[in-house]
Scaffold this active site. Structure first.
Site, PDB file in Angstrom:
ATOM      1  N   ALA A  46       0.799  -1.232   0.000  1.00  0.00           N
ATOM      2  CA  ALA A  46       0.000   0.000   0.000  1.00  0.00           C
ATOM      3  C   ALA A  46       0.835   1.288   0.000  1.00  0.00           C
ATOM      4  O   ALA A  46       0.640   2.156  -0.864  1.00  0.00           O
ATOM      5  CB  ALA A  46      -0.961  -0.039   1.191  1.00  0.00           C
ATOM      6  N   ARG A 105      -5.208  -0.038  -9.014  1.00  0.00           N
ATOM      7  CA  ARG A 105      -5.547  -1.059  -8.014  1.00  0.00           C
ATOM      8  C   ARG A 105      -6.581  -0.484  -7.043  1.00  0.00           C
ATOM      9  O   ARG A 105      -6.472   0.684  -6.663  1.00  0.00           O
ATOM     10  CB  ARG A 105      -4.289  -1.541  -7.256  1.00  0.00           C
ATOM     11  CG  ARG A 105      -3.304  -2.260  -8.188  1.00  0.00           C
ATOM     12  CD  ARG A 105      -2.293  -3.079  -7.453  1.00  0.00           C
ATOM     13  NE  ARG A 105      -2.881  -4.218  -6.778  1.00  0.00           N
ATOM     14  CZ  ARG A 105      -2.245  -4.931  -5.857  1.00  0.00           C
ATOM     15  NH1 ARG A 105      -1.012  -4.627  -5.508  1.00  0.00           N
ATOM     16  NH2 ARG A 105      -2.827  -5.962  -5.280  1.00  0.00           N
ATOM     17  N   LYS A 122      -4.006  -8.548   3.016  1.00  0.00           N
ATOM     18  CA  LYS A 122      -3.884  -9.659   2.069  1.00  0.00           C
ATOM     19  C   LYS A 122      -4.757 -10.837   2.485  1.00  0.00           C
ATOM     20  O   LYS A 122      -4.856 -11.165   3.668  1.00  0.00           O
ATOM     21  CB  LYS A 122      -2.400 -10.055   1.988  1.00  0.00           C
ATOM     22  CG  LYS A 122      -2.057 -11.131   1.006  1.00  0.00           C
ATOM     23  CD  LYS A 122      -2.543 -10.854  -0.404  1.00  0.00           C
ATOM     24  CE  LYS A 122      -2.060  -9.535  -0.950  1.00  0.00           C
ATOM     25  NZ  LYS A 122      -2.744  -9.166  -2.231  1.00  0.00           N
ATOM     26  N   ASP A 165      -3.759  -2.706   4.041  1.00  0.00           N
ATOM     27  CA  ASP A 165      -3.949  -1.892   2.834  1.00  0.00           C
ATOM     28  C   ASP A 165      -4.979  -0.794   3.036  1.00  0.00           C
ATOM     29  O   ASP A 165      -5.022   0.169   2.288  1.00  0.00           O
ATOM     30  CB  ASP A 165      -4.354  -2.788   1.662  1.00  0.00           C
ATOM     31  CG  ASP A 165      -3.270  -3.814   1.401  1.00  0.00           C
ATOM     32  OD1 ASP A 165      -3.280  -4.866   2.070  1.00  0.00           O
ATOM     33  OD2 ASP A 165      -2.384  -3.526   0.578  1.00  0.00           O
TER      34      ASP A 165
END
Ligand code: MRU
Length: 364
Positions: free
Chosen positions: A56, A91, A255, A244
């Site tokens: 991130a 993303r 994750k 993140d």
């Protein structure tokens, strides 16, 4: 951080042309340390999308530099807005990407086009420098947790479990979850890290293990499913993971697989800490499960694996049954109630709205 005696950050500006950007191509690790030179915005977007850079805080910094490259080609407002949108779409889950681009645009919209390139590079450098400093501070604030674990059973190795890669490769420097580990190692504390391999892309086995190995930190790679067993048998003193996106109420997106580790930690009374710079907090969101967008990635990441053959060649091969489809959600959300606490650059707090507001009263 140092690799074989050489100091690296994970992103830097070329010292000759003062324009192009260098990154470490993380898709080549752990087999080769390859440096890539990015010269335009499309290359920066490609690097983020294809995970040549990932993590991130790092994708936020690379997006900021990507906007610098875009402005060097065309500093007009319409082009700047278009290229910022292109970078923002690379993303979806890590909020640092949006944060960095919003910070850049806030600064640049009030800057005449003729001055934008210089202002943009200065702002991107500030983002990168601040990230490195924040992560080092996270290391300082996380270190007492490892010290306390060491004091609890003097003479024994402290075992820390981590998931994915939240080391210096995922940030500009130091890392988030790994910063306290590096600080503890450097302080002479005897510690060992259980590294979740982190299927499907194996950021643990490929990146965390590589980083820890270069720094001389004792570690063992384990299959993702081993964590619960290790905790049941008293082989984990604490878990530290990165994130993140954290909601203002303390829910944690990280994750895929993090949630299962938090459940196992809860069941076994193992402290479960999450390390983050404040740039990872999404103050607009309060319900992580309902509101955080979860990236869905290619089926091939699940059905195939890439590795090095005995002759040194890198090869990708199918491991799933032919014809079987795969699903690949890349992140999950751990509810705040399963998180022992958050480690930030301003100190530690409860994973709750009150805890976060206490450390960051400007967002109250
Ligand atoms: O998909 P990735 O590799 O970009 O995932 C992001 C991460 O590196 C991890 O989720 C990490 O634990 C948090 S980022 C410091």
């Amino acid at each position: 951080m140092r690799v074989d005696g050489v100091s690296y950050r994970s992103v830097w500006v070329d010292q000759q042309d003062h324009r192009s950007i260098h990154i470490i191509d993380q898709t080549k690790l752990p087999w080769a340390l390859e440096i890539l030179r990015l010269t335009d915005c499309d290359q920066a977007a490609h690097a983020i999308r294809t995970m040549q850079v990932r993590g991130a805080p790092l994708i936020g910094a690379v997006a900021a530099y990507g906007l610098c490259l875009a402005l060097a080609a065309d500093p007009a407002t319409a082009a700047m807005e278009r290229d910022a949108a292109l970078l923002a779409a690379t993303r979806p889950t890590a909020v640092n990407l949006r944060w960095a681009l919003e910070r850049m645009l806030t600064r640049l919209r009030n800057t005449p086009a003729s001055e934008r390139v210089a202002v943009a590079y200065a702002e991107a450098a500030a983002i990168a420098d601040e990230d490195a400093a924040q992560n080092e501070a996270i290391g300082e604030h996380g270190l007492p947790l490892i010290r306390q674990a060491a004091a609890r059973h003097a003479g024994k190795t402290v075992n820390v479990l981590t998931h994915c890669n939240a080391g210096w490769l995922a940030t500009v420097d130091w890392g988030t979850a790994l910063a306290p580990i590096y600080k503890a190692h450097d302080a002479g504390i005897d510690l060992h890290v259980w590294v979740d391999e982190t299927r499907p892309r194996n950021q643990g086995a490929a990146l965390t293990a590589w980083e820890l190995g270069r720094h001389g930190v004792k570690h063992t790679v384990v299959a993702d499913n081993a964590g619960g067993h290790l905790m049941q048998h008293g082989m984990v003193d604490l878990a530290i993971v990165g994130t993140d996106r954290v909601t203002r109420t303390g829910d944690v997106a990280n994750k895929i697989g993090t949630y299962l580790k938090a459940l196992a930690a809860h069941d076994n009374a193992v402290p479960f800490w999450v390390a983050l710079p404040s740039t990872t907090i999404d103050w607009r969101v309060s319900d992580g499960v309902a509101e955080i967008p979860i990236e869905e990635r290619s089926q091939a990441e699940v059905t195939d694996m890439t590795g090095r053959l005995p002759d040194g060649r890198i090869a990708t091969m199918r491991i799933a049954a032919e014809g079987s489809p795969a699903a690949n959600p890349a992140f999950d959300v751990t509810p705040a109630r399963l998180v022992t606490g958050l480690i930030t650059e301003r100190g530690r707090c409860q994973a709750s709205a009150e805890g976060l507001r206490g450390l960051f009263p400007e967002h109250a």
